[in-house]
Design a protein around this motif. Structure first.
Motif: not given
Length: 176
Positions: A98-113
């Protein structure tokens, strides 16, 4: 002899007339038999359609009852499911996933923004260049609405002051 001949001709005419009436009656009898046969066929078709309609009504009622039962069963299953208590154990492996999935999501959202910000800045630069080229190519003075209304107000007040001054001069001239 003439009389005999006339009687004979009359009798032949009567026989021909009888023969013609017999033919007409035969044709009408044939048409009547055909009409009765058609009527009988139509009665049979109506009877069959009535029976089929009754069967369809029975089938529709059965389908309605079946659907009612299905809805009832579904509602009952939902009600039972709501009352079910679930116990979940969280292992370290699940927590790490769950933590790694959340971190991946945060990185993807940061790159998208960041990508979105770059695209928006580029769009603003393009619009700025277009506006500058538009202003350079045009003739006249361009004022923002704020500046336009400010200058309109100043001009109006100046004209009112000038009119007041002119009235003062006229009153001074009239007094003299």
């Amino acid at each position: 002899m003439k009389n005999k001949y006339n009687n004979l001709v009359e009798e032949i005419d009567k026989q021909e007339e009888v023969q013609e009436q017999k033919t007409n009656l035969d044709n009408e009898l044939l048409l009547l038999k055909q009409a009765i046969s058609n009527l009988h066929d139509n009665v049979m078709k109506v009877e069959k359609a009535r029976k089929d309609g009754t069967d369809m009504v029975i089938a529709m009622k059965a389908a309605t009852d079946s659907m009612d039962m299905a809805v009832f069963a579904f509602c009952r299953a939902v009600t039972r499911t709501e009352a079910t208590v679930l116990k979940v154990e969280m292992t370290d492996e699940c927590l790490n996933t769950i933590k790694s999935g959340r971190e991946d999501l945060i990185h993807a959202e940061t790159a998208l923004l960041a990508n979105h910000r770059r695209m928006m800045l580029q769009e603003i630069r393009n619009q700025n260049e277009e506006m500058q080229s538009f202003i350079k190519s045009g003739k006249g003075v361009y004022l923002s609405p704020k500046v336009f209304w400010w200058w309109t107000g100043v001009s109006y007040l100046t004209s009112l002051y000038s009119f007041w001054c002119l009235l003062q001069l006229i009153f001074l001239w009239l007094k003299c």
